[in-house]
Scaffold this motif. Structure first.
Motif, short mmCIF file in Angstrom:
data_model
loop_
_atom_site.label_atom_id
_atom_site.label_comp_id
_atom_site.label_asym_id
_atom_site.label_seq_id
_atom_site.Cartn_x
_atom_site.Cartn_y
_atom_site.Cartn_z
N ASN A 12 -12.43 36.92 41.15
CA ASN A 12 -13.74 37.19 40.57
C ASN A 12 -14.62 37.89 41.59
OD1 ASN A 12 -13.59 35.71 37.87
ND2 ASN A 12 -13.10 34.04 39.28
N SER A 13 -15.49 38.78 41.13
CA SER A 13 -16.43 39.48 41.99
C SER A 13 -17.86 39.19 41.53
CB SER A 13 -16.17 40.98 41.97
OG SER A 13 -14.89 41.28 42.51
N VAL A 14 -18.78 39.25 42.51
CA VAL A 14 -20.18 38.91 42.25
C VAL A 14 -21.07 39.93 42.94
CG1 VAL A 14 -21.95 37.11 42.36
CG2 VAL A 14 -19.54 36.46 42.17
N LEU A 15 -22.18 40.30 42.30
CA LEU A 15 -23.17 41.22 42.86
C LEU A 15 -24.50 40.50 42.99
CD1 LEU A 15 -24.09 44.14 43.65
CD2 LEU A 15 -24.54 44.50 41.20
N ALA A 16 -25.13 40.62 44.15
CA ALA A 16 -26.43 40.00 44.38
C ALA A 16 -27.35 40.99 45.07
CB ALA A 16 -26.28 38.72 45.21
N GLN A 17 -28.66 40.75 44.97
CA GLN A 17 -29.62 41.60 45.67
C GLN A 17 -30.72 40.72 46.28
OE1 GLN A 17 -31.66 44.26 42.99
NE2 GLN A 17 -32.64 42.63 41.83
N ALA A 23 -32.13 35.70 47.49
CA ALA A 23 -30.95 36.44 47.06
C ALA A 23 -30.69 36.13 45.60
CB ALA A 23 -29.74 36.07 47.92
N GLU A 24 -30.85 37.13 44.77
CA GLU A 24 -30.74 36.97 43.32
C GLU A 24 -29.38 37.47 42.84
OE1 GLU A 24 -32.90 38.92 39.34
OE2 GLU A 24 -33.54 39.49 41.38
N VAL A 25 -28.68 36.65 42.08
CA VAL A 25 -27.39 37.05 41.51
C VAL A 25 -27.65 37.84 40.24
CG1 VAL A 25 -25.17 36.26 40.63
CG2 VAL A 25 -26.29 35.00 42.48
N LEU A 26 -27.03 39.02 40.14
CA LEU A 26 -27.23 39.90 38.99
C LEU A 26 -26.16 39.68 37.93
CD1 LEU A 26 -28.12 43.23 40.85
CD2 LEU A 26 -29.68 41.49 39.96
N THR A 27 -26.53 39.83 36.69
CA THR A 27 -25.58 39.74 35.59
C THR A 27 -24.77 41.04 35.53
OG1 THR A 27 -27.04 38.30 34.33
CG2 THR A 27 -25.32 39.46 33.10
N ILE A 28 -23.45 40.93 35.58
CA ILE A 28 -22.61 42.13 35.59
C ILE A 28 -21.53 42.12 34.51
CG2 ILE A 28 -22.97 42.80 37.99
CD1 ILE A 28 -20.53 41.21 38.78
N ASP A 29 -21.49 41.07 33.71
CA ASP A 29 -20.51 41.03 32.62
C ASP A 29 -20.90 39.90 31.67
OD1 ASP A 29 -18.35 41.75 31.11
OD2 ASP A 29 -16.83 41.33 32.61
N PRO A 31 -19.09 36.94 29.61
CA PRO A 31 -17.83 36.24 29.31
C PRO A 31 -17.87 35.61 27.92
CG PRO A 31 -19.23 34.85 30.65
CD PRO A 31 -19.96 36.16 30.50
N PRO A 32 -16.71 35.26 27.38
CA PRO A 32 -16.68 34.48 26.14
C PRO A 32 -17.44 33.17 26.34
CG PRO A 32 -14.49 35.30 26.70
CD PRO A 32 -15.36 35.56 27.88
N ALA A 33 -17.99 32.64 25.27
CA ALA A 33 -18.82 31.44 25.35
C ALA A 33 -18.09 30.28 26.03
CB ALA A 33 -19.26 31.04 23.95
N GLU A 34 -16.79 30.14 25.74
CA GLU A 34 -16.06 29.00 26.30
C GLU A 34 -15.91 29.11 27.82
OE1 GLU A 34 -11.62 30.85 25.29
OE2 GLU A 34 -12.26 28.94 24.42
N TRP A 35 -16.03 30.34 28.38
CA TRP A 35 -15.99 30.51 29.82
C TRP A 35 -17.40 30.49 30.42
CZ3 TRP A 35 -11.73 30.72 33.00
CH2 TRP A 35 -10.49 30.76 32.35
N ALA A 36 -18.38 30.98 29.67
CA ALA A 36 -19.76 30.96 30.16
C ALA A 36 -20.21 29.53 30.40
CB ALA A 36 -20.68 31.65 29.15
N GLU A 37 -19.83 28.62 29.53
CA GLU A 37 -20.26 27.23 29.68
C GLU A 37 -19.57 26.54 30.86
OE1 GLU A 37 -17.15 25.25 26.41
OE2 GLU A 37 -19.21 25.72 25.84
N PHE A 40 -19.08 30.63 34.49
CA PHE A 40 -18.59 31.97 34.80
C PHE A 40 -19.50 33.07 34.24
CE2 PHE A 40 -14.94 29.38 35.59
CZ PHE A 40 -14.16 30.07 36.50
N ASP A 41 -20.74 32.73 33.95
CA ASP A 41 -21.64 33.69 33.31
C ASP A 41 -22.14 34.76 34.27
OD1 ASP A 41 -22.88 31.36 34.44
OD2 ASP A 41 -24.80 32.06 33.66
N ARG A 42 -21.98 34.57 35.59
CA ARG A 42 -22.52 35.56 36.53
C ARG A 42 -21.42 36.17 37.41
NH1 ARG A 42 -27.55 32.94 39.53
NH2 ARG A 42 -26.05 31.24 39.89
N VAL A 43 -20.18 36.08 36.97
CA VAL A 43 -19.09 36.66 37.74
C VAL A 43 -18.33 37.67 36.88
CG1 VAL A 43 -18.84 34.52 39.05
CG2 VAL A 43 -17.31 34.96 37.13
#
Length: 567
Positions: A12-17, A23-29, A31-37, A40-43
């Motif tokens: 998994n990759s993550v982008l932050a600024q 340091a704020e994590v940016l939304t870059i994808d 995921p399906p709801a079952e993974w977001a919960e 994995f919502d920010r990777v």
């Protein structure tokens, strides 16, 4: 422009600024709801897919799509040239660059032109350099390469007011890194680091999958697509078992199979036990015990496993720190490092070598030995010089080899890798003492090693070169790869022409040295016809199957013999 940080992860990759205060994590994808919960919502899964129509996809779309995929491209940096994705031959550099290019614009309204990028602390020099090259091919200027544990420590301790020793246990999708850092008045300094290159979520999933299949009533005969679905279900079950004792795993045929945490722990028992070694080694390197550690930081998805957290806590006699998400802390630390380099944050950091660097010498017993120049755990940038003699009187040249690894082990041990070598002429009429020379290594924070060889008697510089490109073929090919990446991102379709390999296989140091000698010492100085002939022999050698390797190597060696005066 806000400073960015990228955690280019194995799985998994993550982008932050850095937004000026944190340091704020940016939304870059998405995921399906079952993974977001499951957090994995920010990777972004480090997955690239190419379907039969050459359409390219990334992240969750590729991971859950029907197209053939490539994951864990970062694991290929140390060894591979090209990979097959659904029948399309793509160079490793191109595949990684496409993932970087997707990350560059994956967050709405954001374009990443410069960034700090993180790398495993135990990465070899070649893998570090290829990471930087691939980001550059995607249009991202790498401000610095920062070890992942150092970034994690910065994320957890950036606001710390007291000096302390921090042990970072970084167990992600592909690697395990253990690093001890000292924070002194806002400066983060690596003191010791040890890791296991191929230990992470991928390996735990494989062990768990094998254990599940062994417990099925009959051995399944699944299609490739069904096997991919099964692997996803195994990964999800592994995650669920960190918070519950049992779950039902959906099989490709629609049936459900109950799996318990006990089965998972039994399957990964060997992997769990091996995490002790790098922790104990770091403490031994610093001659301290668990009480010498002030803070324990655990990051990476695999570090969320309760058994792993308990084992590490027991070893160090303290609970892990809280305050950052283990999945995003590395990217947040990279953004902090980027802010430091941009002058927006009054802190500092230093990285250190995970492997020793030296050269190969022959001792009095005519045995090869690792002569260390820059030791492990040495702060970067580093510079070291040592003196050497030809092994025998009357030598016409000496072979200078850059070796990376562990000086306490035999030269041919798997932990030791020859990065590059040169044949340097010496005066055969001199005595051994008069033919003495010095070798100087200068290793910068970007992972580029410069080597200088100087004649001690005359002061003449006999060699000055770098190991930055390691075994990269030639830089003109990188320009072509960058063009292909831009075209793919614009059209979302990969070029139908198979990509040329950008690197020589590194498994055989002799092959690496021979091809490098041809391309750097001979090809530039002969006419076009001869250059084409030699290049053809080089390509044959690079693509030779194991059975033909020796024959192709001998052919190139014979072709170069007439040009020995150029070496």
């Amino acid at each position: 422009m806000n400073p960015f940080g990228i955690d280019f992860g194995t799985t998994n990759s993550v982008l932050a600024q850095w937004n000026g205060t944190e340091a704020e994590v940016l939304t870059i994808d998405e995921p399906p709801a079952e993974w977001a919960e499951l957090g994995f919502d920010r990777v972004l899964p480090s997955v690239i897919g190419i379907d039969h129509g050459r359409q390219v996809s990334f992240g969750w779309g590729a991971k859950h799509g029907a197209a053939p995929t490539l994951g864990a491209v970062k694991r290929l940096f140390a060894t591979e040239n090209t990979v097959d994705i659904g029948g399309h031959q793509v160079s490793v550099e191109e595949a990684a660059a496409l993932l970087f290019a997707h990350l560059r614009t994956a967050s709405p309204g954001v374009s990443v032109d410069r960034s700090v990028v993180t790398i495993p602390a135990n990465s070899r020099g070649l893998a570090r350099f290829r990471t930087k090259v691939c980001a550059g091919l995607a249009g991202i200027e790498v401000r610095a390469l920062v070890n992942e544990p150092t970034a994690a420590a910065m994320a957890y301790s950036v606001d710390a007011t007291q000096d302390q020793n921090v042990l970072v246990f970084d167990w992600g999708g592909g690697t395990l890194d253990v690093t001890v850092l000292e924070t002194i008045e806002g400066v983060f300094i690596e003191r010791a680091s040890k890791g296991i290159p191929r230990s992470g979520g991928i390996d735990l999933d494989e062990a768990f999958a094998a254990a599940i299949i062994a417990h099925l009533p009959s051995r399944p005969s699944w299609s490739g697509t069904e096997q991919a679905q099964f692997r996803l279900e195994v990964e999800r079950a592994k995650i669920l078992l960190s918070t519950q004792d049992e779950t039902n795993l959906r099989l490709p045929d629609g049936r459900y199979f109950p799996v318990a945490r006990e089965l998972f722990l039994k399957a990964i028992d060997d992997r769990l036990e091996e995490v002790r070694q790098p922790i104990e080694q770091c403490l031994a390197d610093l001659s301290i015990g668990p009480n010498g550690i002030d803070q324990l930081v655990m990051v990476g998805g695999s570090s969320k496993i309760p058994a792993a957290r308990q084992l590490v806590s027991d070893l160090l006699r303290r609970e892990p720190a809280t305050g950052c998400d283990p999945m995003t802390a590395v990217a947040q630390g990279a953004a902090i490092a980027s802010a430091i380099l941009a002058g927006q944050l009054d802190k500092d950091f230093f990285v250190a070598t995970e492997h020793a660097l030296g050269t190969i010498v022959v001792d009095d017993g005519h045995r090869q030995r690792f002569s260390e120049l820059i030791p492990r755990n040495h702060q970067l940038p580093a510079k070291a010089t040592d003196g050497y003699l030809p092994a025998q009187p009357g030598q016409r040249d000496v072979r200078v080899q850059v070796i990376e690894g562990d000086p306490t082990k035999p030269v041919d041990h798997e932990d030791n890798v020859v990065l590059k070598e040169w044949v340097v002429p010496v005066d055969p009429t001199r005595s051994q003492q008069d033919a003495a020379f010095t070798i100087t290594y200068e290793y910068n924070v970007e992972g580029i090693l410069y080597i200088t060889v100087v004649d001690q008697l005359t002061g003449r510089q006999m060699l000055h070169d770098d190991v930055s490109f390691g075994v990269t073929k030639d830089r003109t090919q990188l320009v072509e790869v960058a063009r292909r990446v831009r075209t793919t991102m614009e059209t979302r379709t990969v070029d139908g022409t198979p990509a040329r390999s950008v690197t020589v296989a590194v498994a055989d140091p002799e092959v690496v040295a021979l091809v490098a000698r041809a391309r750097t010492k001979v090809v530039p100085f002969v006419d076009d016809t001869e250059a084409a002939r030699l290049e053809s022999i080089c390509v044959d050698l690079e693509n030779a199957p194991g059975s033909a390797l020796a024959e192709c190597r001998d052919a190139l060696d014979a072709a170069l013999r007439q040009y020995s005066y150029l070496f």
